[in-house]
Design an enzyme around this catalytic site. Structure first.
Site, mmCIF file in Angstrom:
data_model
loop_
_atom_site.group_PDB
_atom_site.id
_atom_site.type_symbol
_atom_site.label_atom_id
_atom_site.label_comp_id
_atom_site.label_asym_id
_atom_site.label_seq_id
_atom_site.Cartn_x
_atom_site.Cartn_y
_atom_site.Cartn_z
ATOM 1 N N HIS A 60 0.967 -1.071 0.045
ATOM 2 C CA HIS A 60 0.102 0.093 0.061
ATOM 3 C C HIS A 60 0.732 1.285 -0.016
ATOM 4 O O HIS A 60 1.849 1.246 0.565
ATOM 5 C CB HIS A 60 -0.894 0.194 1.190
ATOM 6 C CG HIS A 60 -1.823 -1.032 1.187
ATOM 7 N ND1 HIS A 60 -2.601 -1.210 2.307
ATOM 8 C CD2 HIS A 60 -2.245 -1.966 0.221
ATOM 9 C CE1 HIS A 60 -3.561 -2.025 2.106
ATOM 10 N NE2 HIS A 60 -3.354 -2.957 0.793
ATOM 11 N N GLU A 99 0.551 4.196 1.764
ATOM 12 C CA GLU A 99 0.999 4.487 3.056
ATOM 13 C C GLU A 99 2.144 3.672 3.536
ATOM 14 O O GLU A 99 3.166 4.283 4.213
ATOM 15 C CB GLU A 99 -0.341 4.445 4.187
ATOM 16 C CG GLU A 99 -1.322 5.207 3.448
ATOM 17 C CD GLU A 99 -2.343 4.390 2.853
ATOM 18 O OE1 GLU A 99 -3.492 4.766 2.840
ATOM 19 O OE2 GLU A 99 -2.055 3.422 2.240
ATOM 20 N N CYS A 114 -6.036 1.266 5.379
ATOM 21 C CA CYS A 114 -6.779 -0.123 5.857
ATOM 22 C C CYS A 114 -6.788 -0.278 7.175
ATOM 23 O O CYS A 114 -5.711 0.485 8.009
ATOM 24 C CB CYS A 114 -5.965 -1.210 4.914
ATOM 25 S SG CYS A 114 -4.126 -1.397 5.735
ATOM 26 N N CYS A 161 -2.413 0.029 7.701
ATOM 27 C CA CYS A 161 -1.841 1.131 7.537
ATOM 28 C C CYS A 161 -2.475 2.120 8.569
ATOM 29 O O CYS A 161 -1.601 3.183 9.210
ATOM 30 C CB CYS A 161 -2.221 1.725 6.441
ATOM 31 S SG CYS A 161 -1.516 0.978 4.837
#
Length: 183
Positions: free
Chosen positions: A96, A98, A123, A133
């Site tokens: 991801h 982040e 998430c 995240c």
């Protein structure tokens, strides 16, 4: 000269006019500096700038090879008005945006007081051993998280906002919709 309200108009010396002009100029300069000071992180003008940058990053997202739809996600980490890192989903395969900014690009950076702009709600669940995240953002003690949109999955929508709000230093979670409304 014409009388106003029964009083004679006063002659104003050039020195008084110059003092008045200087006072007006000083006041205008002061207001200009105040406007510039307002362009700090957390200000809507800065939010617009960094939200757009997160959107630009999201457009670079790389699809995963698992035949499932994956959203385009971009993230930007800003501290003291300076961009520390940017990332997009899939920049590092299977990760991801982040995660890439916080763990790959800024793993040792002090992020206390930073703002993270992300185009999609972070998430809140991950398969072990990955950390969600939202939890990473809390652990890294960022001050603000500006979220572009909530996750469209009805099982997830709003979960990050609920988790982040009491844990983020400023408690502020805002959406890009308001930031970019005039675009």
């Amino acid at each position: 000269m014409r009388q106003i309200s029964g009083r004679q108009p006063r002659e104003v010396s050039q020195a008084v006019l110059l003092q008045l002009l200087k006072a007006v100029k000083d006041e205008l300069e002061k207001r200009k500096h105040e406007r510039e000071e307002k362009l700090e992180p957390g200000n809507e003008n800065q939010d617009r700038k960094f939200a757009r940058l997160a959107i630009e990053e999201a457009r670079k997202s790389v699809p995963e090879n698992d035949d499932r739809p994956h959203p385009l996600v971009g993230a930007v980490v800003v501290k003291d008005g300076k961009v520390l890192a940017t990332a997009y989903r899939g920049e590092a395969e299977g990760n991801h945006a982040e995660y890439i900014t916080l763990e790959k690009k800024l793993d040792d950076a002090a992020l206390v007081g930073a703002t993270v702009y992300t185009t999609l709600e972070p998430c809140t669940t991950q398969n072990h051993p990955k950390i969600p995240c939202a939890d990473r953002l809390i652990e890294r003690k960022v001050a603000r998280v500006v979220i572009g949109m909530l996750d469209p999955n009805p099982n997830i929508t709003g979960a990050a906002s609920v988790r982040l709000a009491p844990n983020i230093a400023s408690g502020l979670v805002r959406a890009f919709e308001g930031v970019l409304a005039n675009r």
